[in-house]
Design an enzyme around this catalytic site. Structure first.
Site, short mmCIF file in Angstrom:
data_model
loop_
_atom_site.label_atom_id
_atom_site.label_comp_id
_atom_site.label_asym_id
_atom_site.label_seq_id
_atom_site.Cartn_x
_atom_site.Cartn_y
_atom_site.Cartn_z
CG HIS A 1 -0.26 -1.30 -17.47
ND1 HIS A 1 0.66 -2.04 -18.19
CD2 HIS A 1 0.26 -1.16 -16.23
CE1 HIS A 1 1.68 -2.34 -17.41
NE2 HIS A 1 1.47 -1.83 -16.22
CG HIS B 1 8.13 0.28 -18.93
ND1 HIS B 1 8.38 -0.99 -19.38
CD2 HIS B 1 7.33 0.14 -17.85
CE1 HIS B 1 7.77 -1.87 -18.60
NE2 HIS B 1 7.12 -1.20 -17.68
#
Length: 598
Positions: free
Chosen positions: A132, A178
């Site tokens: 992830h 991100h």
């Protein structure tokens, strides 16, 4: 003697001795030839057969080969007493016996790492080593993004790499970062090239590239061109838009597979900034029963309604965003690269988990949504994952890159339990332990109990199940800290006070943790402690081993850990190498343990 200085005084302790523990010595004497103090070849074969179970699977030929290897090892170490018959002084000395037991050749898992499971079944039949935010170097709020963590993950056997794709400030190039955080970006091409160069270093089986796409059509077109040019023949492109069944890992060897939502719109994401703190090595693993599992029917209905309402709010926000940013002229070349489409959630769990016999797909659920789903739709999840792929990912509030208990997903057949590989701690140790199985290839076949689709025999991980087997674990002793750590690393005034923790992580009924006594002031603790673990689902059980140094004045020091798949443990007295908190093997630290199934 070992000396420690305390103020103006010197404290002297007995020098560390690597002699076998008392119980190990008794095992040797039970097989040693009378009076000679050595173990002859015939006695060694009896030991290998009766204690190590060497003849159980491979027969006498394998037993003979192992006996020859042991004798050759001892001879190389000059620990084989020469002579004629064993009674006349020829054979394995106690030091040679102990040295071989501690060797990597006698490891708890087969040291000849190889794939042994059937790899010809559809992808949905396997747990898959899933990362992830694979590009992050640290926390999810302010760390850097780089291709280096991707390379590390691939070398560790990870088979699912996630990249978040965003337009750069000028909207003319693609960055990996991100979104909506302070993380510094890395170029997409760097990430793609790293994947191409390192995808199959640790395993020949397919790498799935999951893309979280926030791009406009022109940038999607650029991404499609970059992916095709970078991967070339390595790229798997499905011959049909909809597959009725996934290909197998064998069929996909050496291939890179793209999985994302079919292009329609790009949506901004929201990120919460609530910290999820954990200790140095993470909170203790519990059976992870979601609080809602004890709910009444009315409470379950209320929880389900709350989940639907929350999802509806989220969907409304996305639809409003879509109205502003609907894309025209979606790039068809980009669409054709998507071999495993990600289904857009309908936010109705009955519909989301509906099995289409004509088309397989991938669904993605956040940790929080999944926790609610297993309360009300546990059986649906097991049925869905028998054909389709399900990915669950950590909630965004875990800004420290900590993880959740992966068994929460594996118990229900979830293939892609995504883990932050930079989020070191007990939860990640379980993931690392699971994928030590099957030769470390990154694919572990799901147990048959999770693939049984008979409505009357559908697996329920929360039910009370009969005990299938009992695992007896004896922790004899440990050594190696004196080589890998400074003399004062654990205690400035004396040798360390080690204790071991041993337990099982699995279904709720099997999950527990036990502890040995503390052995004071010694670098080579000898515990000689036996535990017994009744196992109802050994196919999903992981053996947890930790060593800590007891400290009366502050938090106990960490001395090493490992996690091993129970179904691959080799019977008998075995060497268990410990790892540091990141999961990297310590150079010298090992335990001697015994495993027996009854």
């Amino acid at each position: 003697m070992t000396t420690y200085r305390v103020c103006c005084f010197l404290r002297r302790f007995r020098a560390a001795s690597n002699e076998p523990s008392e119980e190990l010595g008794d095992v040797f004497q039970a097989y040693a030839d009378g009076g000679g103090g050595v173990m002859g070849e015939e006695a060694l074969r009896r030991f290998l057969r009766e204690v190590q179970g060497e003849a159980a699977g491979g027969g006498d030929d394998e037993l003979e080969a192992t006996a020859r290897e042991v004798m050759a090892f001892a001879a190389e170490q000059r620990l084989l007493r020469k002579g004629g018959a064993a009674a006349a002084g020829g054979g394995l000395t106690v030091e040679g016996f102990h040295r071989w037991l501690c060797s990597d050749a006698n490891a708890a898992l087969d040291p000849q790492k190889r794939v042994y499971q059937d790899m010809g079944l559809p992808l949905s039949h396997y747990f898959i080593y899933t990362g992830h935010n694979s590009y992050l170097t640290g926390n999810q709020l302010s760390s850097g993004c780089s291709e280096v963590p991707i390379v590390k993950a691939l070398h560790d056997g990870v088979r699912v790499i996630e990249l978040d794709l965003w337009p750069n400030a000028a909207k003319d190039a693609v960055e990996v970062l991100h979104g909506r955080t302070l993380t510094s970006p890395v170029g997409l091409m760097k990430c793609l090239e790293a994947i191409r160069e390192h995808a199959f270093v640790a395993s020949p089986y397919p790498v799935i590239l999951t893309l979280e796409d926030h791009l406009t059509p022109d940038l999607q077109s650029k991404v499609a061109k970059m992916i095709k040019e970078t991967f070339g023949d390595m790229l798997y492109v499905s011959e049909t838009e909809n597959m009725a069944e996934f290909p197998s890992p064998d069929e996909l060897k050496g291939k890179i597979i793209v999985s994302t939502k079919p292009p329609k719109e790009y949506l901004q994401t929201k990120n919460d900034a609530d910290a999820d703190e954990a200790g140095v090595w993470g909170e203790e693993i519990t059976d992870d029963k979601v609080a809602a599992t004890a709910m009444t029917t009315e409470e379950k209905c209320a929880a389900a309604e709350e989940a639907v309402a929350a999802a509806a709010v989220d969907e409304e926000m996305q639809e409003a965003e879509t109205d502003k940013k609907t894309q025209h002229g979606v790039d068809n070349e980009y669409r054709r690269l998507i071999a495993i489409p990600l289904t857009r959630r309908k936010h109705d769990m009955d519909q989301d988990l509906k099995v289409d016999p004509d088309m397989v797909t991938r669904l993605s659920l956040g940790e929080k949504a999944y926790e609610k789903a297993i309360v009300t739709h546990g059986a649906h999840i097991i049925r869905f994952t028998q054909w389709n792929l399900l990915r669950i990912f950590p909630r965004s509030t875990r800004i420290t890159s900590s993880n959740y208990n992966p068994l929460m997903g594996w118990r229900y057949g979830v293939q892609m339990v995504a883990a932050n590989m930079q989020g070191h701690g007990r939860k990640l140790w379980l993931t690392q332990g699971m994928f030590r199985a099957n030769g470390g290839c990154g694919y572990v076949k799901k147990p048959d109990i999770l693939m049984n689709n008979d409505p009357d025999k559908l697996f329920d991980p929360t039910s009370k199940l009969p005990v299938k087997t009992r695992l007896k674990v004896t922790v004899y002793m440990g050594d190696g800290w004196r080589f890998d750590f400074r003399k004062t690393h654990f205690d400035k005034c004396s040798p360390p006070d080690f204790y071991a923790r041993v337990g099982i992580a699995g279904v709720e009924a099997d999950t527990r943790m036990e502890q040995t006594k503390v052995k004071m002031d010694t670098w080579i603790p000898a515990w000689d402690h036996e535990f017994e673990f009744p196992l109802s689902v050994p196919e999903l059980a992981l053996l947890r081993v930790e060593v800590h140094e007891s400290d009366n004045h502050q938090k106990d020091d960490f001395g090493g850990q490992t996690c091993l798949p129970v179904w691959e443990l080799r019977r008998g007295i075995r060497s268990v190498r410990l790892c540091d908190h990141r999961g990297e093997p310590l150079r010298s630290v090992k335990l001697l343990m015994r495993f027996d199934f009854t």
